[in-house]
Design an enzyme around this catalytic site. Structure first.
Site, PDB file in Angstrom:
ATOM      1  N   ASP A  30       1.383  -1.320   0.183  1.00 51.57           N
ATOM      2  CA  ASP A  30       0.187  -0.310   0.391  1.00 51.57           C
ATOM      3  C   ASP A  30       1.219   0.624   0.044  1.00 51.57           C
ATOM      4  OD1 ASP A  30      -3.194   0.499   0.794  1.00 51.57           O
ATOM      5  OD2 ASP A  30      -1.464   2.242   0.642  1.00 51.57           O
ATOM      6  N   ILE A  31       0.774   1.925  -0.725  1.00 47.97           N
ATOM      7  CA  ILE A  31       1.234   3.970  -0.613  1.00 47.97           C
ATOM      8  C   ILE A  31       1.617   4.162   0.437  1.00 47.97           C
ATOM      9  CG2 ILE A  31      -0.421   4.932  -2.062  1.00 47.97           C
ATOM     10  CD1 ILE A  31       1.190   5.790  -3.721  1.00 47.97           C
ATOM     11  N   ASN A  85     -12.873  -3.123   2.239  1.00 45.39           N
ATOM     12  CA  ASN A  85     -13.508  -1.852   2.813  1.00 45.39           C
ATOM     13  C   ASN A  85     -14.813  -1.728   1.521  1.00 45.39           C
ATOM     14  OD1 ASN A  85     -12.224  -1.220   5.143  1.00 45.39           O
ATOM     15  ND2 ASN A  85     -10.394  -0.045   4.128  1.00 45.39           N
ATOM     16  N   GLY A  91     -15.193   3.428   3.796  1.00 50.92           N
ATOM     17  CA  GLY A  91     -13.572   3.309   3.730  1.00 50.92           C
ATOM     18  C   GLY A  91     -13.531   4.328   2.420  1.00 50.92           C
ATOM     19  N   HIS A  98     -10.221  -5.598  -3.581  1.00 48.16           N
ATOM     20  CA  HIS A  98      -9.232  -5.121  -2.959  1.00 48.16           C
ATOM     21  C   HIS A  98      -9.169  -6.442  -1.379  1.00 48.16           C
ATOM     22  CE1 HIS A  98     -10.181  -1.260  -2.365  1.00 48.16           C
ATOM     23  NE2 HIS A  98      -9.720  -1.350  -0.959  1.00 48.16           N
TER      24      HIS A  98
HETATM   25  P1  AMP Z   1      -9.749   1.796   0.255  1.00 45.66           P
HETATM   26  O1  AMP Z   1     -10.132   2.657   1.284  1.00 45.66           O
HETATM   27  O2  AMP Z   1     -10.038   0.692   1.161  1.00 45.66           O
HETATM   28  O3  AMP Z   1     -10.293   1.258  -0.777  1.00 45.66           O
HETATM   29  O4  AMP Z   1      -8.064   1.385  -0.158  1.00 45.66           O
HETATM   30  C1  AMP Z   1      -7.050   1.912  -1.586  1.00 45.66           C
HETATM   31  C2  AMP Z   1      -6.099   1.419  -0.573  1.00 45.66           C
HETATM   32  O5  AMP Z   1      -5.247   2.006  -1.530  1.00 45.66           O
HETATM   33  C3  AMP Z   1      -5.721   2.920  -0.113  1.00 45.66           C
HETATM   34  O6  AMP Z   1      -4.833   1.936   1.559  1.00 45.66           O
HETATM   35  C4  AMP Z   1      -4.613   3.037  -0.682  1.00 45.66           C
HETATM   36  O7  AMP Z   1      -3.557   4.475   0.261  1.00 45.66           O
HETATM   37  C5  AMP Z   1      -4.102   2.655  -1.997  1.00 45.66           C
HETATM   38  N1  AMP Z   1      -3.809   3.216  -2.735  1.00 45.66           N
HETATM   39  C6  AMP Z   1      -4.242   3.837  -3.578  1.00 45.66           C
HETATM   40  N2  AMP Z   1      -2.954   4.017  -4.547  1.00 45.66           N
HETATM   41  C7  AMP Z   1      -1.995   2.970  -4.471  1.00 45.66           C
HETATM   42  C8  AMP Z   1      -1.173   2.970  -5.230  1.00 45.66           C
HETATM   43  N3  AMP Z   1      -0.906   3.889  -6.425  1.00 45.66           N
HETATM   44  N4  AMP Z   1      -0.273   2.434  -5.291  1.00 45.66           N
HETATM   45  C9  AMP Z   1      -0.545   1.951  -4.025  1.00 45.66           C
HETATM   46  N5  AMP Z   1      -2.064   1.237  -3.023  1.00 45.66           N
HETATM   47  C10 AMP Z   1      -2.053   2.483  -3.099  1.00 45.66           C
END
Ligand code: AMP
Length: 112
Positions: A30-31, A85, A91, A98
């Site tokens: 995760d970023i 989520n 959230g 995912h």
């Molecule tokens: P959610 O809020 O449950 O939809 O989770 C989406 C997740 O994706 C969040 O924790 C973000 O930090 C992560 N995310 C968004 N863009 C990227 C990216 N380019 N690379 C890795 N993680 C990402």
């Protein structure tokens, strides 16, 4: 699916630190990590959320959970939280199914 960051990662158009890659799912860091281990596991095909994935492709959902467990076994002795989520109020911010593998610290309950 256009304008989906996880589809772009699957296609190799957006960089990510991939930790597992199979025919059906990929897992990447995760970023914005919320724990020492924070890996996102996604199906290669676009599904809006985990409910849609379960309804249309349960075998891939099973693969996703298996890969999540594999990551946690490798990086956190198999102790982890797996979060899906589902919907904006939960959230969810990326509308490509995912699971978040969160591990490496003691988790609080209830979650915020
Ligand atoms: P959610 O809020 O449950 O939809 O989770 C989406 C997740 O994706 C969040 O924790 C973000 O930090 C992560 N995310 C968004 N863009 C990227 C990216 N380019 N690379 C890795 N993680 C990402």
């Amino acid at each position: 699916m256009t304008d989906c960051v996880f589809c772009s990662i699957v296609a190799g158009e957006v960089p990510a630190t991939v930790v597992v890659s199979t025919d059906r799912v990929i897992a990447f860091r995760d970023i914005a990590p919320q724990a020492p281990v924070h890996v996102v596991v996604v199906p290669r095909e676009h599904h809006t959320d985990v409910a849609a994935l379960a309804a249309t492709d349960p075998a891939t959902l099973a693969d996703l959970v298996e890969v999540a467990n594999e990551v946690a076994e490798r990086e956190a002795d198999g102790e982890y939280r797996l979060v899906f989520n589902t919907g904006p109020d939960s959230g969810q911010s990326v509308f490509h199914a995912h699971g978040h593998v969160l591990a490496g610290r003691r988790m609080a309950w209830p979650p915020g």
